[in-house]
Design a protein around this motif. Sequence first.
Motif, mmCIF file in Angstrom:
data_model
loop_
_atom_site.group_PDB
_atom_site.id
_atom_site.type_symbol
_atom_site.label_atom_id
_atom_site.label_comp_id
_atom_site.label_asym_id
_atom_site.label_seq_id
_atom_site.Cartn_x
_atom_site.Cartn_y
_atom_site.Cartn_z
ATOM 1 N N VAL A 191 35.920 34.714 36.614
ATOM 2 C CA VAL A 191 37.289 35.167 36.955
ATOM 3 C C VAL A 191 37.801 34.294 38.221
ATOM 4 O O VAL A 191 38.916 34.116 38.351
ATOM 5 C CB VAL A 191 37.086 36.789 37.598
ATOM 6 N N TYR A 192 37.198 34.035 39.358
ATOM 7 C CA TYR A 192 37.718 32.924 40.236
ATOM 8 C C TYR A 192 38.107 31.980 39.778
ATOM 9 O O TYR A 192 39.283 31.453 39.998
ATOM 10 C CB TYR A 192 36.470 32.963 41.144
ATOM 11 N N THR A 193 37.525 31.276 39.104
ATOM 12 C CA THR A 193 37.766 30.026 38.300
ATOM 13 C C THR A 193 39.047 30.213 37.483
ATOM 14 O O THR A 193 39.884 29.323 37.765
ATOM 15 C CB THR A 193 36.756 29.406 37.583
ATOM 16 N N ALA A 194 39.027 31.104 36.487
ATOM 17 C CA ALA A 194 40.233 31.202 35.857
ATOM 18 C C ALA A 194 41.426 31.555 36.720
ATOM 19 O O ALA A 194 42.395 31.000 36.273
ATOM 20 C CB ALA A 194 39.902 32.329 34.872
ATOM 21 N N ASN A 195 41.348 32.253 37.767
ATOM 22 C CA ASN A 195 42.730 32.825 38.414
ATOM 23 C C ASN A 195 43.032 31.660 39.483
ATOM 24 O O ASN A 195 44.227 31.393 39.667
ATOM 25 C CB ASN A 195 42.310 33.767 39.365
#
Length: 155
Positions: free
Chosen positions: A148-152
């Motif tokens: 999620v962090y990477t995608a965001n």
Amino acid sequence: MTIYFYKVNEPYGCFSNFSPHGVFLQGKHWQTVEHYYQAQKFVGTAEAAIIPVIHAVKTPEEAAALGRDCTRPVRPDWEQVKISVMREAVLQKFLTHKDIQAILLATGDTLLVENSPTDYYWGCGVDKTGQNHLGQVLMSVREQIRTVYTANNYC
């Protein structure tokens, strides 16, 4: 390499369910993941009156003792839902507390093992043959947060 954790006051103690990192779940603030987890054993049962007692005790050790009292029957689906209950609470803990989230993410892809000498389900047991479900939950949460962090950050 493997990271072993167990006691709150030892390295990686923040991975323990007894660590003093509260969570907000089901409309309430719980002092620790252990408080929440133990209380969930009695949802919808004749023993549900123990839930606010577990919620109110001062320490995770007290919460664990109340939840592990074998004279109280737990909910009939407990064996089927206990890992998802734990995962929900652990995820919330690491989403809420960015300081320990950073510690979790910094472990990369390292194997995480709860080094409990007595728990062969959540931990590895004294002879390291346990199922290590807590370590597995932590690694799953780590991957979810990282994804999620990477995608965001890169979209």
